[in-house]
Design a protein around this motif. Sequence first.
Motif, PDB file in Angstrom:
ATOM      1  N   UNK A 164      -2.282  -7.290   1.191  1.00 33.91           N
ATOM      2  CA  UNK A 164      -2.653  -8.674   1.463  1.00 33.91           C
ATOM      3  C   UNK A 164      -2.336  -8.961   2.923  1.00 33.91           C
ATOM      4  N   UNK A 165      -3.130  -9.809   3.580  1.00 34.26           N
ATOM      5  CA  UNK A 165      -2.872 -10.073   4.993  1.00 34.26           C
ATOM      6  C   UNK A 165      -1.579 -10.858   5.183  1.00 34.26           C
ATOM      7  N   UNK A 199      -6.137   4.030  -0.050  1.00 35.32           N
ATOM      8  CA  UNK A 199      -6.483   2.766  -0.693  1.00 35.32           C
ATOM      9  C   UNK A 199      -5.763   2.515  -2.015  1.00 35.32           C
ATOM     10  N   UNK A 200      -4.587   3.045  -2.171  1.00 37.23           N
ATOM     11  CA  UNK A 200      -3.821   2.837  -3.399  1.00 37.23           C
ATOM     12  C   UNK A 200      -2.585   1.996  -3.116  1.00 37.23           C
ATOM     13  N   UNK A 201      -2.194   1.213  -4.104  1.00 38.87           N
ATOM     14  CA  UNK A 201      -0.917   0.504  -3.983  1.00 38.87           C
ATOM     15  C   UNK A 201       0.198   1.448  -4.422  1.00 38.87           C
ATOM     16  N   UNK A 220      -4.865 -12.336  13.446  1.00 40.88           N
ATOM     17  CA  UNK A 220      -6.259 -11.949  13.281  1.00 40.88           C
ATOM     18  C   UNK A 220      -6.569 -11.514  11.858  1.00 40.88           C
ATOM     19  N   UNK A 221      -5.571 -11.027  11.131  1.00 35.59           N
ATOM     20  CA  UNK A 221      -5.809 -10.589   9.755  1.00 35.59           C
ATOM     21  C   UNK A 221      -6.350 -11.716   8.889  1.00 35.59           C
ATOM     22  N   UNK A 226       0.835  -1.199   0.000  1.00 30.95           N
ATOM     23  CA  UNK A 226       0.000   0.000   0.000  1.00 30.95           C
ATOM     24  C   UNK A 226       0.871   1.250   0.000  1.00 30.95           C
ATOM     25  N   UNK A 227       0.405   2.287  -0.651  1.00 27.31           N
ATOM     26  CA  UNK A 227       1.068   3.581  -0.626  1.00 27.31           C
ATOM     27  C   UNK A 227       1.083   4.081   0.821  1.00 27.31           C
ATOM     28  N   UNK A 228       2.250   4.453   1.363  1.00 24.61           N
ATOM     29  CA  UNK A 228       2.322   4.881   2.761  1.00 24.61           C
ATOM     30  C   UNK A 228       1.489   6.122   3.086  1.00 24.61           C
ATOM     31  N   UNK A 229       1.312   7.015   2.138  1.00 27.42           N
ATOM     32  CA  UNK A 229       0.572   8.236   2.415  1.00 27.42           C
ATOM     33  C   UNK A 229      -0.842   8.244   1.862  1.00 27.42           C
TER      34      UNK A 229
END
Length: 135
Positions: free
Chosen positions: A99-100, A53-55, A105-106, A47-50
Motif C-alpha cells: 500500500x502506498x 508481487x507476493x506479500x 508521489x505514491x 511485500x515479500x523482500x525477495x
Amino acid sequence: MSSARRRAGPIALCAVLFVALLIGSGAVDAPHASAAARVSALERDVKCPGCIDLSVAQSSSAPSIAVRNEIVASVRAGETDSQILAAITRHYGTSILLLPPPGGIDNVLWAVPTALAVGACALFARSLLTRRRRT
C-alpha cells in the motif's frame, strides 16, 4: 425504449463502479479486533523482500518468514501498526509496502486511476444528459 430505461443502465454501471472503488479502497474495513488479525493484516500489507508481487503472508521464503517474525514480535511488544510499518520501511525502504505510504508521489500514482474512472463516469453522464436534451 423510454428515456428512463436508457438511463438506467449507465446509472447502474456508475453505481457498481462506485461501490467497487469504495470496497477496494478499504474504507469499509472493520477495525482489527485481535493481535492475530492485526498480524494477518500487516502481513498482507508488506511485500515479500525477495519476491516480485507476493506479500509476506503469501510467501514461504526465508526473508518473508523473517519479516513475519518481526511483525509478530512487534505486535506482542505493543507497537501500533504505523510504528511497525515505519520500522519495516526504515529497514527495507518504501518499496516493501504493498500500500502506498501517506504523502508523496505514491499517492498521486494510486489516485490517478480513480480520478480517471470518476472523470469517465462524469463525461458519460454528461453525454447522456446532452443526448436527452436533444430528443
